[in-house]
Motif scaffolding. Sequence first.
Motif, mmCIF file in Angstrom:
data_model
loop_
_atom_site.group_PDB
_atom_site.id
_atom_site.type_symbol
_atom_site.label_atom_id
_atom_site.label_comp_id
_atom_site.label_asym_id
_atom_site.label_seq_id
_atom_site.Cartn_x
_atom_site.Cartn_y
_atom_site.Cartn_z
ATOM 1 N N LYS A 25 0.846 -1.184 0.000
ATOM 2 C CA LYS A 25 0.000 0.000 0.000
ATOM 3 C C LYS A 25 0.884 1.238 0.000
ATOM 4 N N ARG A 26 0.236 2.374 -0.140
ATOM 5 C CA ARG A 26 0.969 3.628 -0.163
ATOM 6 C C ARG A 26 1.216 4.099 1.272
ATOM 7 N N TYR A 27 2.409 4.582 1.502
ATOM 8 C CA TYR A 27 2.759 5.139 2.806
ATOM 9 C C TYR A 27 3.108 6.612 2.646
ATOM 10 N N CYS A 29 5.977 9.287 3.679
ATOM 11 C CA CYS A 29 7.374 9.302 4.117
ATOM 12 C C CYS A 29 7.527 10.176 5.362
ATOM 13 N N SER A 35 4.351 10.837 -0.750
ATOM 14 C CA SER A 35 3.904 9.453 -0.818
ATOM 15 C C SER A 35 5.047 8.513 -1.161
ATOM 16 N N ILE A 36 5.003 7.337 -0.555
ATOM 17 C CA ILE A 36 5.814 6.204 -0.995
ATOM 18 C C ILE A 36 4.838 5.264 -1.672
ATOM 19 N N GLU A 37 4.935 5.156 -2.973
ATOM 20 C CA GLU A 37 3.943 4.400 -3.720
ATOM 21 C C GLU A 37 4.047 2.908 -3.416
ATOM 22 N N ALA A 38 2.925 2.224 -3.503
ATOM 23 C CA ALA A 38 2.920 0.770 -3.360
ATOM 24 C C ALA A 38 3.899 0.160 -4.356
ATOM 25 N N THR A 40 7.134 0.113 -3.942
ATOM 26 C CA THR A 40 8.425 0.791 -3.872
ATOM 27 C C THR A 40 9.188 0.296 -2.646
ATOM 28 N N HIS A 42 11.516 0.557 0.399
ATOM 29 C CA HIS A 42 11.789 1.706 1.257
ATOM 30 C C HIS A 42 12.277 1.215 2.611
ATOM 31 N N HIS A 58 11.311 7.061 2.448
ATOM 32 C CA HIS A 58 12.023 6.773 1.206
ATOM 33 C C HIS A 58 13.460 6.409 1.548
#
Length: 72
Positions: A25-27, A29, A35-38, A40, A42, A58
């Motif tokens: 899922k998206r988080y 940072c 956003s930290i895209e799903a 990715t 990290h 990130h």
Amino acid sequence: MPPIRQLEPVPGFEVRRVQPFEAVKRYVCGGCGNSIEAGTGHVVAVPIDAPDLRRHWHWGCWQARDRRRPVG
Ligand SMILES: [Zn+2]
């Protein structure tokens, strides 16, 4: 994207890498607030004495954290 390298231990935190396949899922940072895209890869940092305050970062933001202090 460059591969995630060895993580340095940080006093007071449990730090681990999140692989792209684990990022389901998206988080947001904890360093830059973006956003930290799903999907990715990290970093997640969990304060040992306050696990509820875990933050996702990130990779680049985590590496630059000395110049960008975590909020909260
Ligand atoms: Zn960031």
